[in-house]
Design a protein around this motif. Structure first.
Motif, PDB file in Angstrom:
ATOM      1  N   UNK A   8       0.836  -1.207   0.000  1.00  0.00           N
ATOM      2  CA  UNK A   8       0.000   0.000   0.000  1.00  0.00           C
ATOM      3  C   UNK A   8       0.875   1.263   0.000  1.00  0.00           C
ATOM      4  N   UNK A   9       1.937   1.222   0.791  1.00  0.00           N
ATOM      5  CA  UNK A   9       2.849   2.376   0.833  1.00  0.00           C
ATOM      6  C   UNK A   9       3.509   2.598  -0.526  1.00  0.00           C
ATOM      7  N   UNK A  10       3.803   1.477  -1.205  1.00  0.00           N
ATOM      8  CA  UNK A  10       4.393   1.564  -2.558  1.00  0.00           C
ATOM      9  C   UNK A  10       3.415   2.272  -3.509  1.00  0.00           C
ATOM     10  N   UNK A  11       2.144   1.879  -3.461  1.00  0.00           N
ATOM     11  CA  UNK A  11       1.139   2.490  -4.333  1.00  0.00           C
ATOM     12  C   UNK A  11       1.047   3.994  -4.035  1.00  0.00           C
ATOM     13  N   UNK A  12       1.036   4.346  -2.743  1.00  0.00           N
ATOM     14  CA  UNK A  12       0.977   5.773  -2.374  1.00  0.00           C
ATOM     15  C   UNK A  12       2.209   6.516  -2.883  1.00  0.00           C
ATOM     16  N   UNK A  13       3.375   5.869  -2.743  1.00  0.00           N
ATOM     17  CA  UNK A  13       4.620   6.514  -3.183  1.00  0.00           C
ATOM     18  C   UNK A  13       4.629   6.694  -4.705  1.00  0.00           C
ATOM     19  N   UNK A  14       4.154   5.677  -5.423  1.00  0.00           N
ATOM     20  CA  UNK A  14       4.115   5.767  -6.887  1.00  0.00           C
ATOM     21  C   UNK A  14       3.138   6.866  -7.308  1.00  0.00           C
ATOM     22  N   UNK A  16       2.377   9.465  -5.612  1.00  0.00           N
ATOM     23  CA  UNK A  16       3.036  10.739  -5.297  1.00  0.00           C
ATOM     24  C   UNK A  16       4.078  11.096  -6.339  1.00  0.00           C
ATOM     25  N   UNK A  17       4.838  10.084  -6.769  1.00  0.00           N
ATOM     26  CA  UNK A  17       5.875  10.328  -7.776  1.00  0.00           C
ATOM     27  C   UNK A  17       5.248  10.775  -9.094  1.00  0.00           C
ATOM     28  N   UNK A 198       9.842   5.110 -12.508  1.00  0.00           N
ATOM     29  CA  UNK A 198       9.302   5.710 -11.279  1.00  0.00           C
ATOM     30  C   UNK A 198       8.588   4.660 -10.423  1.00  0.00           C
ATOM     31  N   UNK A 199       7.899   3.725 -11.081  1.00  0.00           N
ATOM     32  CA  UNK A 199       7.176   2.680 -10.344  1.00  0.00           C
ATOM     33  C   UNK A 199       8.161   1.842  -9.513  1.00  0.00           C
ATOM     34  N   UNK A 200       9.277   1.475 -10.135  1.00  0.00           N
ATOM     35  CA  UNK A 200      10.275   0.674  -9.423  1.00  0.00           C
ATOM     36  C   UNK A 200      10.997   1.478  -8.353  1.00  0.00           C
ATOM     37  N   UNK A 201      11.306   2.725  -8.697  1.00  0.00           N
ATOM     38  CA  UNK A 201      12.000   3.580  -7.745  1.00  0.00           C
ATOM     39  C   UNK A 201      11.129   3.807  -6.489  1.00  0.00           C
ATOM     40  N   UNK A 202       9.819   3.946  -6.707  1.00  0.00           N
ATOM     41  CA  UNK A 202       8.901   4.133  -5.582  1.00  0.00           C
ATOM     42  C   UNK A 202       8.913   2.917  -4.662  1.00  0.00           C
ATOM     43  N   UNK A 203       8.995   1.732  -5.282  1.00  0.00           N
ATOM     44  CA  UNK A 203       9.056   0.509  -4.477  1.00  0.00           C
ATOM     45  C   UNK A 203      10.354   0.473  -3.665  1.00  0.00           C
ATOM     46  N   UNK A 204      11.455   0.848  -4.309  1.00  0.00           N
ATOM     47  CA  UNK A 204      12.758   0.843  -3.617  1.00  0.00           C
ATOM     48  C   UNK A 204      12.736   1.789  -2.415  1.00  0.00           C
ATOM     49  N   UNK A 205      12.224   2.993  -2.628  1.00  0.00           N
ATOM     50  CA  UNK A 205      12.202   3.973  -1.547  1.00  0.00           C
ATOM     51  C   UNK A 205      11.304   3.514  -0.405  1.00  0.00           C
TER      52      UNK A 205
END
Lengths: 212, 356
Positions: A8-14, A16-17, A198-205
């Motif tokens: 869920x945090x990944x989806x929110x981060x993506x 946001x990105x 960006x999708x992958x970077x959001x997951x990494x972060x």
């Protein structure tokens, strides 16, 4: 291990990105497309953010399925079906559990990537998001096989994704609207390749934040 | 430049509400999901004709909803294909019990969204066939690309298939007819200026007074080549010559096969347009081209056709397939046979076209 809250945090981060990079993505799309990649994805992800709290019940699969269906119904264009299919296929691989072991997380991502390639009938070298997703997936899978941590595997995938995104610049587009430009499509990074990174970077972060 | 725009987010919706207010005897607008349908739909026993695509091409497609043409049109955001839920709900709303024909322009987004919708509609027990329009000869090397774009021939397919449905044709015959019209149609466009989408308000590309974009699409994207501006007649010559010089064209597409219940790759070839052919000629403005200029284009086109031994049986000059506020022109020639000619002439009552 990847748990539901991280997804869920990944989806929110993506989301946001996408909002942060909306102008940049649209600018890339103005050069070789129709100037709406950032706007369209942002419309879809804003709808996803509105609904995320409604999807609290159910596991990772349910969450990803709802994300995919929302994108399919709100984004339109090519990116709606492509990102929508990514999340729907990833949902099927993730199943109803609350967490995935590292190999399952890699498999979830991999199934999503296969879905994108099939939906768009794109191959490597066509100058699309597949040019980022496939090598990144391969790097993630390889790292997982070596027994690295999930964070390390995703970090390697992001590194590959960034290079692959930049490598779409000199390519001649063979799919999507950019393909109509022929030689004039060279010299511009593919907008879908940029959003896929960006999708992958959001997951990494997201994963790094958990670790620290 | 100022424009009649209240809010970019409601641009498409407000425009359609105005269309419905102006043409309440012909069509209705359904909200959530958004689609436009004939006022008397579903028409029992008739094959439903459904088209759709990004907005910004008005009057295509909503302006062609009505008796003798489309039963429903699904408008997407500006230059963005509609989503599957719009298409599915529109298809169910117009289903008269004898199946639905989807008319889809060949853009990757449109193809994907309509394929997803077709799968969902079939799962609900409706029969669906699809005609993919790919008539833009500016796209040359189609073996390794998305293939040719769908542009002006869409209007001919929507009219001819719409009238065939009124005449009682069944779904397989309408599908075959639509594919035949597509194979007979060729288009090419040219832009004198770019267009400015409501969301950004900025032109999508810059053109000096001395340049024109040759071989444009209909989404404000640049053409295949930027060339020096010459006289109108010379520009039209170049357009017509590239239409007529275009040789037999073979494309591969993915068509639904009822027997195997899956998509199969099909290969179709059309033949060049040349001496002795009878054609429908469309000269469409791109949205901001004065009608007087379009007739100067038509004048040159008609002279060219006489010179090439091609007989223009029917014509339409005006805004048909546009690109917001672009200045430019799209020329389409469709080879006609007796059956297609009869169906083109059959009565039509839509917001944009009425005759018979």
């Amino acid at each position: 291990m990847l748990c539901r809250d991280q997804v869920e945090a990944w989806i929110r981060a993506f989301a946001g990105a996408i909002a942060d990079q909306k102008e940049y993505l649209t600018q890339l799309d103005t050069a070789i497309g129709d100037a709406d990649h950032g706007t369209n994805l942002d419309r879809g992800f804003r709808k996803v953010l509105e609904r995320l709290d409604d999807w609290r019940q159910g596991g990772i699969g349910k969450l990803l399925q709802e994300v995919g269906m929302t994108l399919i119904a709100t984004v339109g264009g090519a990116s709606g079906p492509l990102y929508g299919t990514f999340f729907v296929r990833a949902a099927a691989a993730a199943g109803s559990g609350e967490s995935l072991i590292d190999a399952e997380a890699a498999e979830m991502f991999s199934q999503g990537v296969d879905g994108v390639a099939q939906r768009g009938r794109a191959e490597l070298g066509d100058k699309t998001m597949v040019d980022v997703l496939v090598p990144a997936r391969d790097a993630w899978m390889a790292a997982t096989k070596e027994g690295t941590s999930l964070a390390e595997a995703v970090e390697r995938a992001v590194g590959v994704a960034a290079e692959a995104r930049d490598a779409t610049g000199p390519m001649l587009a063979r799919r999507g609207r950019a393909s109509y430009l022929g030689e004039r499509s060279r010299g511009h990074i593919d907008p879908g390749a940029a959003s896929a990174h960006l999708m992958l970077q959001s997951l990494m972060l997201t994963i790094e934040r958990e670790d620290s | 430049m100022n424009r009649f725009l209240n809010d970019p987010d409601t641009f498409v919706k407000e425009s359609l509400e105005g269309l419905a207010a102006a043409h309440g005897k012909v069509l209705r607008v359904h909200q959530d999901p958004l689609y436009v349908h004939r006022v008397d739909s579903p028409v029992s026993g008739k094959v439903g004709i459904l088209s759709g695509g990004g907005s910004g091409h008005e009057p295509l497609h909503a302006g062609f909803v009505g008796r003798g043409m489309l039963d429903a049109a699904c408008p997407g955001e500006i230059f963005t294909s509609p989503t599957p839920d719009q298409i599915v709900e529109a298809a169910k709303a117009i289903d008269g019990g004898n199946g639905i024909l989807f008319i889809v322009k060949n853009y990757s987004g449109d193809i994907m969204n309509f394929e997803m919708a077709a799968d969902l509609v079939r799962a609900e027990g409706l029969r669906v066939q699809t005609v993919v329009v790919d008539d833009d000869v500016a796209v040359k090397d189609s073996t390794y690309t998305q293939g040719r774009r769908g542009t002006g021939t869409t209007v001919a397919i929507e009219k001819i298939c719409g009238s065939a449905a009124e005449a009682g044709y069944d779904l397989p015959n309408i599908g075959a007819l639509g594919r035949r019209v597509n194979l007979h149609g060729r288009s090419i466009g040219l832009a004198l200026s770019s267009c400015s989408p409501p969301a950004t308000g900025r032109p999508m590309f810059a053109l000096s007074e001395k340049e024109v974009e040759f071989g444009i699409g209909i989404h404000g994207e640049p053409g295949v080549e930027r060339v020096s501006a010459v006289s109108s007649d010379e520009m039209v010559s170049r357009l017509v010559e590239s239409l007529l010089a275009d040789q037999d064209y073979t494309r591969k597409s993915h068509a639904w096969d009822d027997g195997s219940e899956s998509r199969v790759e099909v290969e179709e070839t059309d033949q060049a347009i040349g001496e002795g052919d009878r054609v429908l000629a469309l000269v469409s403005g791109m949205g901001a081209t004065p009608l007087a200029e379009l007739y100067i284009v038509y004048r040159a086109l008609a002279e060219h056709c006489v010179g090439a031994g091609i007989r223009i049986e029917r014509n339409l000059v005006g805004n048909l397939v546009t690109s917001l506020d672009m200045r430019g022109v799209l020329i389409t020639l469709v080879k006609l046979d007796e059956e297609m000619l009869g169906l083109w002439d059959a009565p039509v009552r839509t917001a944009a076209l009425q005759w018979g």
